[in-house]
Design a protein around this motif. Structure first.
Motif, short mmCIF file in Angstrom:
data_model
loop_
_atom_site.label_atom_id
_atom_site.label_comp_id
_atom_site.label_asym_id
_atom_site.label_seq_id
_atom_site.Cartn_x
_atom_site.Cartn_y
_atom_site.Cartn_z
N ALA A 173 44.55 -30.53 -0.34
CA ALA A 173 43.21 -30.32 0.23
C ALA A 173 42.24 -29.67 -0.75
N GLY A 179 41.20 -37.98 -1.75
CA GLY A 179 41.16 -36.69 -1.06
C GLY A 179 40.69 -36.93 0.36
N LEU A 180 41.23 -36.18 1.27
CA LEU A 180 40.90 -36.38 2.68
C LEU A 180 39.69 -35.56 3.10
N GLY A 181 38.82 -36.18 3.89
CA GLY A 181 37.76 -35.44 4.57
C GLY A 181 38.26 -35.14 5.96
N LEU A 182 39.12 -34.16 6.07
CA LEU A 182 39.89 -33.96 7.29
C LEU A 182 39.00 -33.84 8.52
N TRP A 231 48.10 -29.69 -4.79
CA TRP A 231 48.14 -29.51 -3.34
C TRP A 231 47.47 -30.73 -2.78
N ARG A 271 35.49 -40.15 6.58
CA ARG A 271 35.22 -40.43 5.18
C ARG A 271 36.30 -39.75 4.35
N ALA A 272 36.50 -40.28 3.17
CA ALA A 272 37.47 -39.72 2.24
C ALA A 272 36.85 -39.80 0.85
N PHE A 273 37.60 -39.33 -0.13
CA PHE A 273 37.06 -39.26 -1.48
C PHE A 273 38.01 -39.96 -2.42
N THR A 326 32.58 -40.80 -2.33
CA THR A 326 32.98 -40.78 -0.92
C THR A 326 33.07 -42.21 -0.41
N MET A 381 36.51 -30.34 -4.36
CA MET A 381 36.83 -31.55 -3.61
C MET A 381 38.35 -31.77 -3.64
N PRO A 382 38.89 -32.33 -2.56
CA PRO A 382 40.35 -32.49 -2.51
C PRO A 382 40.87 -33.51 -3.50
#
Lengths: 520, 149
Positions: free
Chosen positions: A193, A237-240, A191, A244-246, A261, A219-220
């Motif tokens: 998220a 992965g998104l920090g919606l 997926w 910040r993102a991962f 991050t 974590m996404p």
């Protein structure tokens, strides 16, 4: 065809549209007429299809809605597929494994968005002249909760859910419905998220949520990980709603080598990224997420005045980052990326003028309501060492771009995609063509299935022992609306215009799916 | 799916351990509360705090009781005596790695299981006082908190 685009830099050559005259152009008119009385008369569908079309006229449901109907709750098969054309290549023995939403209504409820349907993983096994289909729903927490409630109480991309549904973390809403990753002893249903979900590669039975490392639980892990030729897996992965993102890197043993991050220059929602041997490339289009609760679509705003910011991050040092700027464009999918000898970065991407699948369209699809079409076109983006960025815009209507996995992050010319002839009216929904674009020659060759088919992503499978770029097969599926059945096709990847080498037909019509892999 | 800060739990548990008052008010009738904790992994410890008002529950004030309960079985119990009758709420987490803190992932989402009284569940963050409160009367009262990770 050959329509110049206003935001294309003057220096960028135009790539011609598909050389695609194998199907009488008259048939393309049917694309507009599908589901109408004229379509019924002109397309001479099979009896079943005619009945469906007639029912569609009465009920107002267009025939493409076959691609958005529930799969059987218990899945499908294994069942044999019926060969209907050609012969299978001898060396092609393996499985096309695809994932996509499989349930859209439950009780008297209709799900809010196509992207929120529970993952249905489908395995098309090819052995000799025979092919079999097995399909199973991923047994997620979300599916259990929704099933127990008799509706769609879990929130999602475009589904509000019930206000009292417990959501402790993203995996409580994980639909596991977007893509598949082959981990050898397991398949991961992805997926975007939340975490991967592990499946048995033979039976497709669900084993459970994958925790890659305990401190990064939930974590996404997005749906488009890139596997480099050495076996490293890179993902994000998104920090919606946050800046910040991962970033993930798994080494060839599957160990989490990096999990960090990174700052995200804007709160953009993106679905895919691109990776070279040394760089991670994040094209941050101006689809901006604000804070708040699901559904996500209610928090998304298209802000074209902000253009595209491309974030480039060094794989070995996440603090080493660079920004490039492009005119506004929207994308779901990239092909792949490479770095040239001079340090220039290049990636193919399917750019549209605005979001091709927003909350409105995703809801209309599952309800069988006519949708607005915004067509993505195949582009090649180049990021130059001097800071310039340019888009080489083709006329090729394209989605689901795929490249040779052996050349991940390496220079190459070919990219396969699905689309339709840019000179013809668009089908009401989806795509009807498979095509290969060669950036070095600027040509695209294709096969058009015609208006009876909704063509799904096709993937390149290299021939064993083969090394050339197009030495292999293109394997994929379509939904035959006239036969009301899912079909499996194999092409010579270098000669799409000759049509499928072999086609099998399933005894069922599966709902449209997103992404697949080939497993030998 | 959601903005990460919503998951930041100011559980005010870690610092609260040991602050709880055990003073019994012998002049009044009091209640006894038995808390039952159900876990999926019988290891580590339960960290729990009991509050008697919304402000304290929300992070502005101290719990009336707080304790650490080693987990040696799928179900463990803690009895709290001499509670004045009234409304209470319990926040707890399952400290699997015995570090006396609620571990979170980089986006602030707990990676250890949390649980609340009155069967209240997490929805993008801890439930409100109103969803978690329950009444302690004179005599015996029980609450069961189930952890799911």
């Amino acid at each position: 065809m050959h329509t110049p685009r206003t935001h294309r830099p003057p220096s960028a050559p135009t790539i011609g549209g598909p050389i695609c005259d194998h199907t009488p152009s008259r048939r393309t008119v049917l694309n507009l007429l599908a589901g109408t009385a004229a379509g019924l008369w002109l397309s001479a569908p099979a009896r079943q299809g005619a009945l469906a079309a007639a029912a569609a006229l009465e009920g107002g449901t267009p025939r493409w809605h076959l691609g958005f109907r529930n799969a059987p709750v218990g899945g499908v098969g294994p069942v044999p597929l019926r060969p209907i054309h050609g012969r299978a290549p001898e060396a092609l023995a393996g499985t096309l494994i695809r994932n996509g939403p499989g349930q859209f209504t439950r009780g008297d409820q209709t799900i809010g968005h196509w992207f929120d349907g529970d993952g249905l993983v489908r395995a098309f096994r090819i052995a000799g002249e025979e092919a079999h289909l097995t399909a199973r729903f991923v047994d997620t927490h979300k599916r259990r909760v929704d099933t127990a409630a008799g509706g769609f109480v879990s929130p999602g991309f475009g589904t509000a859910g019930a206000p009292d549904t417990a959501i402790a973390h993203a995996d409580d809403a994980n639909a596991a419905n977007t893509a598949v990753l082959d981990r050898g002893d397991a398949l991961w249903a992805l997926w975007e998220a939340g975490s991967p979900t592990a499946l048995d590669p033979e039976t497709l039975a669900t084993r459970g949520t994958v925790t890659l490392r305990d401190d990064v639980r939930h974590m996404p892990f997005s749906a488009h990980p890139k596997i480099d030729p050495r076996g490293w897996i890179w993902n994000f992965g998104l920090g919606l709603g946050s800046t910040r993102a991962f970033v993930w890197a798994l080494d060839p043993t599957g160990r989490v080598a990096k999990a960090a991050t990174i700052p995200w220059p804007r709160a953009a929602y993106i679905h895919d990224f691109a990776v070279t041997e040394r760089k991670l490339i994040f094209p941050l289009h101006p689809w901006i997420v604000s804070g708040g609760h699901p559904p996500l679509v209610d928090r998304l705003a298209w802000q074209p005045e902000r253009g595209v910011t491309v974030l480039v991050v060094d794989k070995d040092n996440f603090a080493d980052r660079r920004l490039f700027h492009l005119p506004a464009a929207f994308f779901f999918h990239t092909g792949d990326a490479w770095e040239d000898a001079g340090g220039g970065l290049h990636f193919d991407v399917c750019f549209a003028d605005r979001p091709t699948m927003d909350g409105e369209i995703g809801g209309q699809l599952v309800r069988g309501v006519a949708v607005r079409q915004d067509l993505p076109r195949l582009c090649l983006v180049s990021l130059h060492p001097d800071g310039r960025a340019e888009v080489r815009q083709s006329d090729v209507v394209a989605e689901f771009p795929r490249t040779d996995a052996r050349r991940q992050g390496q220079p190459r010319s070919s990219v396969w995609s699905v689309g339709h002839d840019a000179g013809d009216p668009a089908p009401a929904v989806g795509f009807n063509t498979v095509q290969r674009t060669d950036w070095s020659t600027g040509t695209t060759d294709c096969f058009r299935f015609g208006s009876d088919h909704l063509v799904e992503e096709h993937i390149f499978v290299p021939a064993p022992g083969g090394g050339a770029e197009t030495e292999g097969w293109l394997v994929g599926t379509s939904l035959n609306l006239a036969a009301q059945a899912t079909e499996l096709h194999v092409f010579d990847a270098a000669r799409l215009e000759r049509g499928p080498l072999v086609t099998w037909r399933a005894p069922v019509a599966l709902p449209l799916s997103f992404h697949g892999i080939w497993r030998w | 799916m959601r903005s990460a800060p919503l998951f930041l739990y100011a559980l005010c548990l870690t610092g609260a351990i040991g602050l709880g008052s055990n003073a019994a008010d012998g002049d009044r009738e009091t209640g006894r509360l038995t808390l039952t904790f159900e876990v999926t992994e019988p290891s580590g410890a339960i960290m729990a705090a009991v509050f008697d008002n919304a402000d304290a529950y929300g992070g502005n004030g101290a719990p009336v009781r707080a304790f650490r309960l080693p987990v040696t079985a799928p179900t463990v119990r803690q009895t709290l005596d001499a509670l004045p009758p009234g409304d209470y709420a319990v926040r707890a987490f399952h400290d699997l790695n015995d570090d006396n803190s609620l571990n979170t992932n980089p986006f602030g989402v707990p990676v250890e299981a949390v649980a609340f009284s009155n069967g209240a569940t997490v929805r993008y963050g801890p439930p409100e006082w109103a969803a978690t409160r329950f009444q302690v009367a004179t005599g015996e009262t029980g609450q069961t908190l189930s952890f799911r990770r």
